[in-house]
Design a protein around this motif. Structure first.
Motif, PDB file in Angstrom:
ATOM      1  N   ALA A  12      23.475  66.587  36.575  1.00 52.90           N
ATOM      2  CA  ALA A  12      22.408  65.776  37.172  1.00 52.90           C
ATOM      3  C   ALA A  12      22.345  65.998  38.679  1.00 52.90           C
ATOM      4  CB  ALA A  12      22.634  64.303  36.860  1.00 52.90           C
ATOM      5  N   ALA A  13      23.507  66.059  39.305  1.00 54.07           N
ATOM      6  CA  ALA A  13      23.543  66.274  40.758  1.00 54.07           C
ATOM      7  C   ALA A  13      23.008  67.649  41.105  1.00 54.07           C
ATOM      8  CB  ALA A  13      24.975  66.117  41.261  1.00 54.07           C
ATOM      9  N   ASP A  14      23.297  68.613  40.274  1.00 56.29           N
ATOM     10  CA  ASP A  14      22.780  69.962  40.513  1.00 56.29           C
ATOM     11  C   ASP A  14      21.255  69.988  40.372  1.00 56.29           C
ATOM     12  OD1 ASP A  14      23.447  72.911  40.825  1.00 56.29           O
ATOM     13  OD2 ASP A  14      22.325  72.958  38.933  1.00 56.29           O
ATOM     14  N   LYS A  15      20.761  69.205  39.423  1.00 55.38           N
ATOM     15  CA  LYS A  15      19.306  69.121  39.229  1.00 55.38           C
ATOM     16  C   LYS A  15      18.641  68.477  40.443  1.00 55.38           C
ATOM     17  CE  LYS A  15      15.829  67.479  35.940  1.00 55.38           C
ATOM     18  NZ  LYS A  15      15.599  66.745  34.649  1.00 55.38           N
ATOM     19  N   GLU A  16      19.265  67.426  40.964  1.00 56.13           N
ATOM     20  CA  GLU A  16      18.751  66.749  42.158  1.00 56.13           C
ATOM     21  C   GLU A  16      18.745  67.704  43.346  1.00 56.13           C
ATOM     22  OE1 GLU A  16      20.887  63.209  42.975  1.00 56.13           O
ATOM     23  OE2 GLU A  16      20.487  62.298  41.007  1.00 56.13           O
ATOM     24  N   ALA A  17      19.816  68.493  43.450  1.00 54.79           N
ATOM     25  CA  ALA A  17      19.881  69.448  44.553  1.00 54.79           C
ATOM     26  C   ALA A  17      18.772  70.485  44.426  1.00 54.79           C
ATOM     27  CB  ALA A  17      21.251  70.136  44.567  1.00 54.79           C
ATOM     28  N   GLY A  18      18.469  70.866  43.217  1.00 57.78           N
ATOM     29  CA  GLY A  18      17.368  71.817  43.012  1.00 57.78           C
ATOM     30  C   GLY A  18      16.030  71.236  43.409  1.00 57.78           C
ATOM     31  N   ALA A  19      15.820  69.960  43.040  1.00 54.02           N
ATOM     32  CA  ALA A  19      14.562  69.293  43.404  1.00 54.02           C
ATOM     33  C   ALA A  19      14.438  69.148  44.913  1.00 54.02           C
ATOM     34  CB  ALA A  19      14.497  67.929  42.727  1.00 54.02           C
TER      35      ALA A  19
END
Length: 428
Positions: free
Chosen positions: A89-96
């Motif tokens: 989830a944190a990686d997804k947030e970083a991508g966004a």
């Protein structure tokens, strides 16, 4: 009896390396069996059974702990584990956040391009509006950059947390697996010790018995090369029990006068009894047949014949005799030591005149109260057809422990000691 065999085998190489035996002679002569100098209590079967049970429990516990560690590892490293879900989830947030910053940076670039494209005569209010759009875009880009940095840090921390948990779980599993392997090794050792003890109880080791004697009579102290000497071997059973099968052990060793050239192959020994059907060569283990059914308090005599090859050089010789037995109840034993009879080989054609019989250097003569084994108790005291069959059929696991099973190594070592002793005394 085992120690006698081991020590004799240890010096066997001295026949081909006489310097070694000369330097070791005193130490060998003074050597005492380890059992006499260092007593060590053997654990009982009950104690070994207890140890084996404890080792099994420790292994079972270690196996259970390994199973727990394996399950924990699988759960921790799974993609659905809380830490890995959090990291994803944190990686997804970083991508966004990265995408948002990219868009904000583009907005700044676009606003700057619009401002720069205004004509020189553009109205002030139009220029002011374009400038304001650029400033707002720059502010949004700064916010997007800060958000991206925060999201990247959060993703990095979450990934590290998941990785650290994976490593810890792997280390715990490795530790558990090593503990299981160690516990298994201890269990196998304990099981083997128990099995060996039970086997030893079923097949007791052989013990020397000084009341079993082997005595040579009539062996000349001097024998001319190219001649034959007849003598006899008496085996006396004073052990207090009947002996089912006994192997008389006979070996002849000789060298030239230098003591360096071994001439055993020029000595040919045969044996004969009323039941043997003539003269027979001793076998490859230097056994002169088999005595069956030697009752307690009796003795048995067998004829021996030594042929000395005419090519044999002059030099010292020695005859070794012993006896080892196995009973139907698996008990076994033998004479404590090899009895030695020294003789001298004279050159072919020598006229020695009157010659005294060879004297034993070890061993005891038969006691006067023993009687000859009667034909009623053993009509065929020698059974050459059964020689060596105990080892072949597995009747007794004790047979390989006997001197007969390692005869050549035993007597070669003893012969080396004999040669070294003669050299030290200056005889040759």
């Amino acid at each position: 009896m085992k120690i006698r065999r081991v020590l004799a085998t240890a010096v066997a190489a001295a026949v081909t390396a006489p310097v070694v035996i000369l330097s070791a002679g005193t130490a060998l002569a003074d050597a005492q069996p380890a059992a006499q100098t260092q007593a060590q209590k053997k654990p009982t079967i009950e104690e070994l059974e207890k140890a084996a049970a404890e080792a099994k429990k420790a292994y079972d516990d270690a196996l259970a702990a390994q199973d727990v560690a394996q399950k924990a590892f699988d759960a921790t490293t799974a993609a659905t584990s809380p830490l890995h879900v959090k990291a994803k989830a944190a990686d997804k947030e970083a991508g966004a956040a990265t995408a948002a910053k990219t868009a904000a940076d583009k907005a700044v670039t676009d606003a700057a391009d619009i401002l720069a494209a205004l004509p020189a005569d553009a109205k002030p209010e139009d220029r002011a509006a374009a400038q304001k759009v650029l400033e707002e875009a720059a502010k949004d880009a700064e916010k997007a950059d800060a958000a991206k940095k925060a999201a990247d840090a959060k993703a990095k921390a979450a990934a590290k947390e998941a990785d650290d948990a994976d490593v810890a779980a792997a280390q715990a599993l490795d530790k558990a697996q090593k503990a299981t392997a160690k516990a298994l090794s201890a269990k196998e050792t304990a099981d083997q010790a128990l099995a060996d003890a039970k086997k030893a109880a079923e097949n007791p080791s052989c013990e020397p018995d000084p009341k079993l004697t082997t005595v040579v009579t009539g062996l000349p102290s001097k024998i001319v090369a190219g001649t034959t000497a007849n003598f006899s071997l008496r085996v006396t059973n004073g052990t207090g029990k009947n002996i089912d099968k006994l192997w008389p052990f006979t070996y002849l060793h000789a060298t030239d006068k230098s003591g360096y050239q071994v001439t055993d192959d020029l000595l040919h020994l045969q044996w004969s009894t009323a039941a043997s059907g003539g003269w027979k060569d001793v076998d490859s283990l230097h056994r002169a047949g088999v005595i069956n059914g030697l009752k307690d308090g009796t003795h048995y005599d067998m004829k021996l014949r030594l042929k000395v090859d005419a090519k044999a050089p002059a030099g010292p010789g020695i005859a070794f005799v012993a006896g080892d037995y196995v009973n139907k109840d698996k008990s076994c034993g033998g004479t404590p030591d090899l009895t030695e009879y020294s003789f001298e080989i004279l050159p072919a054609g020598t006229k020695p005149g009157d010659v005294d019989p060879a004297k034993p250097t070890t061993g005891k003569a038969n006691t006067p109260d023993t009687k000859t084994q009667s034909s009623a108790t053993s009509t065929t005291p020698l059974n050459t057809t059964n020689t060596g069959t105990l080892a072949a059929t597995g009747t007794s696991s004790a047979t390989p422990q006997l001197a007969l099973a390692g005869g050549a190594a035993v007597v070669v070592g003893a012969g080396a000691v004999f040669v070294a002793r003669r050299r030290r005394s200056g005889t040759n």
